[in-house]
Write a protein that holds these residues in place. Structure first.
Motif, PDB file in Angstrom:
ATOM      1  N   TYR A   1       0.860  -1.182   0.000  1.00 40.17           N
ATOM      2  CA  TYR A   1       0.000   0.000   0.000  1.00 40.17           C
ATOM      3  C   TYR A   1       0.893   1.228   0.000  1.00 40.17           C
ATOM      4  O   TYR A   1       1.579   1.518   0.990  1.00 40.17           O
ATOM      5  CB  TYR A   1      -0.938   0.009   1.213  1.00 40.17           C
ATOM      6  CG  TYR A   1      -1.763   1.274   1.301  1.00 40.17           C
ATOM      7  CD1 TYR A   1      -2.779   1.516   0.383  1.00 40.17           C
ATOM      8  CD2 TYR A   1      -1.509   2.226   2.263  1.00 40.17           C
ATOM      9  CE1 TYR A   1      -3.526   2.673   0.431  1.00 40.17           C
ATOM     10  CE2 TYR A   1      -2.249   3.391   2.327  1.00 40.17           C
ATOM     11  CZ  TYR A   1      -3.255   3.609   1.411  1.00 40.17           C
ATOM     12  OH  TYR A   1      -3.991   4.761   1.461  1.00 40.17           O
TER      13      TYR A   1
ATOM     14  N   GLY B   1      -5.078  -0.991  -2.921  1.00 42.77           N
ATOM     15  CA  GLY B   1      -5.648   0.339  -3.136  1.00 42.77           C
ATOM     16  C   GLY B   1      -4.636   1.463  -3.149  1.00 42.77           C
ATOM     17  O   GLY B   1      -4.965   2.605  -2.805  1.00 42.77           O
TER      18      GLY B   1
ATOM     19  N   THR C   1      -2.387   4.568  -4.050  1.00 41.77           N
ATOM     20  CA  THR C   1      -2.672   5.779  -4.829  1.00 41.77           C
ATOM     21  C   THR C   1      -1.386   6.394  -5.394  1.00 41.77           C
ATOM     22  O   THR C   1      -1.430   7.466  -5.992  1.00 41.77           O
ATOM     23  CB  THR C   1      -3.415   6.821  -3.971  1.00 41.77           C
ATOM     24  OG1 THR C   1      -2.634   7.112  -2.803  1.00 41.77           O
ATOM     25  CG2 THR C   1      -4.779   6.309  -3.550  1.00 41.77           C
TER      26      THR C   1
ATOM     27  N   SER D   1      -9.519  -2.188  -5.154  1.00 39.68           N
ATOM     28  CA  SER D   1      -9.921  -0.837  -5.549  1.00 39.68           C
ATOM     29  C   SER D   1      -9.777   0.170  -4.406  1.00 39.68           C
ATOM     30  O   SER D   1      -9.701   1.378  -4.647  1.00 39.68           O
ATOM     31  CB  SER D   1     -11.357  -0.834  -6.066  1.00 39.68           C
ATOM     32  OG  SER D   1     -12.239  -1.316  -5.061  1.00 39.68           O
ATOM     33  N   GLU D   2      -9.727  -0.336  -3.175  1.00 45.67           N
ATOM     34  CA  GLU D   2      -9.501   0.534  -2.025  1.00 45.67           C
ATOM     35  C   GLU D   2      -8.685  -0.227  -0.995  1.00 45.67           C
ATOM     36  O   GLU D   2      -8.590  -1.439  -1.038  1.00 45.67           O
ATOM     37  CB  GLU D   2     -10.825   0.996  -1.415  1.00 45.67           C
ATOM     38  CG  GLU D   2     -11.705  -0.126  -0.914  1.00 45.67           C
ATOM     39  CD  GLU D   2     -13.050   0.365  -0.399  1.00 45.67           C
ATOM     40  OE1 GLU D   2     -13.272   1.566  -0.355  1.00 45.67           O
ATOM     41  OE2 GLU D   2     -13.868  -0.483  -0.059  1.00 45.67           O
ATOM     42  N   ASN D   3      -8.102   0.517  -0.070  1.00 44.11           N
ATOM     43  CA  ASN D   3      -7.290  -0.078   0.978  1.00 44.11           C
ATOM     44  C   ASN D   3      -8.181  -0.827   1.963  1.00 44.11           C
ATOM     45  O   ASN D   3      -9.043  -0.239   2.585  1.00 44.11           O
ATOM     46  CB  ASN D   3      -6.492   1.029   1.688  1.00 44.11           C
ATOM     47  CG  ASN D   3      -5.616   0.480   2.781  1.00 44.11           C
ATOM     48  OD1 ASN D   3      -5.887   0.683   3.943  1.00 44.11           O
ATOM     49  ND2 ASN D   3      -4.551  -0.191   2.414  1.00 44.11           N
TER      50      ASN D   3
END
Length: 71
Positions: free
Chosen positions: A13, A42, A44, A65-67
């Motif tokens: 992450y 996820g 960014t 798609s997300e943490n």
């Protein structure tokens, strides 16, 4: 192709600073009959692009798609 004897799992992450060296460390092991499952949790930053830049058939990328891992 024979099934891998070992599965190596790594979660990441937003770790682009250390990701290349971490992946290379696993891929450069003397034992080669493994699958390398990388979970991009996820991120960014540029983590996904770094992972995708490795063209090694042992790597299996899972993109969340997300943490979802909270440590």
């Amino acid at each position: 192709m024979e099934a891998p004897l070992v599965s190596v799992v790594m979660s990441t992450y937003n770790d682009e600073k250390f990701l290349t060296s971490s992946i290379k460390s696993i891929l450069n092991q003397s034992f080669e009959n493994f699958e390398f499952i990388i979970i991009n949790d996820g991120s960014t930053d540029g983590s996904q692009l770094i992972i995708e830049s490795f063209k090694d058939k042992r790597i299996k990328l899972i993109n969340n798609s997300e943490n979802i891992f909270y440590f």
